[in-house]
Design an enzyme around this catalytic site. Structure first.
Site, PDB file in Angstrom:
ATOM      1  N   ASP A 184     -10.579  55.403   4.699  1.00  0.00           N
ATOM      2  CA  ASP A 184      -9.865  56.365   5.524  1.00  0.00           C
ATOM      3  C   ASP A 184      -9.784  55.875   6.968  1.00  0.00           C
ATOM      4  OD1 ASP A 184      -9.678  58.037   3.337  1.00  0.00           O
ATOM      5  OD2 ASP A 184     -11.416  59.252   3.906  1.00  0.00           O
ATOM      6  N   LYS A 185      -8.808  56.337   7.682  1.00  0.00           N
ATOM      7  CA  LYS A 185      -8.618  55.941   9.073  1.00  0.00           C
ATOM      8  C   LYS A 185      -9.902  56.061   9.884  1.00  0.00           C
ATOM      9  CE  LYS A 185      -6.176  57.338  13.305  1.00  0.00           C
ATOM     10  NZ  LYS A 185      -5.197  58.286  13.892  1.00  0.00           N
TER      11      LYS A 185
END
Length: 355
Positions: A179-180
């Protein structure tokens, strides 16, 4: 025949509209820096005079006739960017009606997604490199693949600049993602044979991935547990994932082994081992245990102990090298925000013991 047209001799727009991402969501966020840069440049333009055949058509349909070599979604993006002028007026809606004799100018600007696969000189923390693969320690805040809202500044852009061979591979050799706002270790292939082999290793669950996570509330119950809860799209909120009942909702089996490292009065630090790799898996499973991650507001967490992003770090990565056959493992200590949060909540642990 569509209305007559002519082309300008302005500098050409490089590969305008030919990206395979062209049909994704194309509208640029208002005030986006890249949009502002595009606005300041001059691109190839197409001048058109609407004919009788276009009279009464919607503007977006007329555009598809005037500039047939580009997709309708790309042309709609130009409309949103103000790159289509009709009788000198920009900002018209796609549903606006065209009249015979209208004079239109279409600026063939490159959209953000048409530039998504350009190399960008972004520093990367390369933990390991050989001729077959790379191990990257991804920082929090970096998106892995270009996507709506993040068409540049991604790990993929950085890899294209780092390694010329990356351009020859699907997704620049990326075989899995974080995830970012999750930091930590990722493996990236440098050649197609290695990429295919890594994909098979991951599918066979032969890549060991371990994470450090900080959860809200003191840990209760057994010091080690295995969470077997299928994960699918949250039926009440399509922006989230959720633990779902497969008899009622689509989803996939998911298993996370979780071991308590240290407990505190306000929260806990745990060591997570993935057996599957579902979207947001650790975040969903920790929330299901009533221990949402610090600062993970999507799943019930809140900013705390100085954390402003979800407290999750890919700490350890291990697998048998798909070419050399050597058993290899890598370890990356978490960044300062997580170590500071552990100190703030007195979650003191010698993380090097997990290497």
């Amino acid at each position: 025949m569509p209305g007559t047209s002519s082309k300008s001799t302005s500098p050409p727009a490089d590969d305008v509209g030919f990206s395979h991402l062209e049909d994704a969501a194309l509208a640029s966020p208002e005030g986006d820096e890249e949009s502002a840069e595009v606005e300041s440049q001059t691109w190839e333009s197409r001048s058109v005079v609407a004919g009788i055949g276009e009279h009464g058509l919607r503007l977006d349909k007329a555009l598809a006739l005037w500039v047939p070599e580009f997709s309708r979604s790309y042309l709609q993006a130009l409309l949103l960017q103000g790159a289509v002028l009709v009788n000198g007026k920009a900002g018209l809606k796609p549903s606006a009606k065209v009249k015979a004799g209208d004079q239109a100018v279409v600026e063939l600007r490159p959209t953000q997604q048409s530039q998504a696969f350009l190399p960008q000189d972004i520093p990367l923390d390369v933990v390991y490199q050989d001729e077959h693969l790379l191990i990257i320690n991804k920082p929090a805040g970096m998106v892995v693949h270009p996507a709506p809202g993040n068409w540049s500044g991604t790990l993929l852009n950085a890899l294209l600049a780092l390694d010329p061979k990356a351009a020859l591979l699907p997704r620049a050799g990326i075989v899995h993602r974080l995830d970012k706002d999750t930091s930590g270790l990722m493996v990236v292939a440098r050649e197609r044979q290695t990429m295919d082999a890594l994909v098979k290793l991951i599918a066979a669950r032969d890549v060991r991935r371990n994470y450090l996570a900080l959860g809200h509330k003191p840990w209760q119950g057994a010091a080690q547990t295995s969470v077997n809860l299928p994960i699918g799209r949250d039926p009440r909120n399509r922006l989230r994932m959720a633990a779902v009942d497969l008899a009622q909702h689509p989803g996939k089996a998911a298993r996370t082994d979780i071991r308590l490292l240290v407990n505190g009065q306000q929260g806990c630090a745990v060591f997570c081992s993935l057996h599957t790799g579902r979207t947001h898996q650790i975040r969903v499973h920790m929330a299901s245990l009533q221990h949402p991650l610090l600062a993970d507001t999507l799943y019930g967490g809140a900013a705390a102990a100085g954390m402003e992003r979800q407290a999750l770090h890919a700490l350890r990565l291990a697998f048998v090298h798909p070419v050399t056959g050597q058993s290899m493992s890598w370890f990356a200590l978490p960044p300062a925000d997580i170590t500071s949060a552990m100190e703030n909540w007195d979650l003191r642990y010698n993380l090097a013991e997990l290497a």
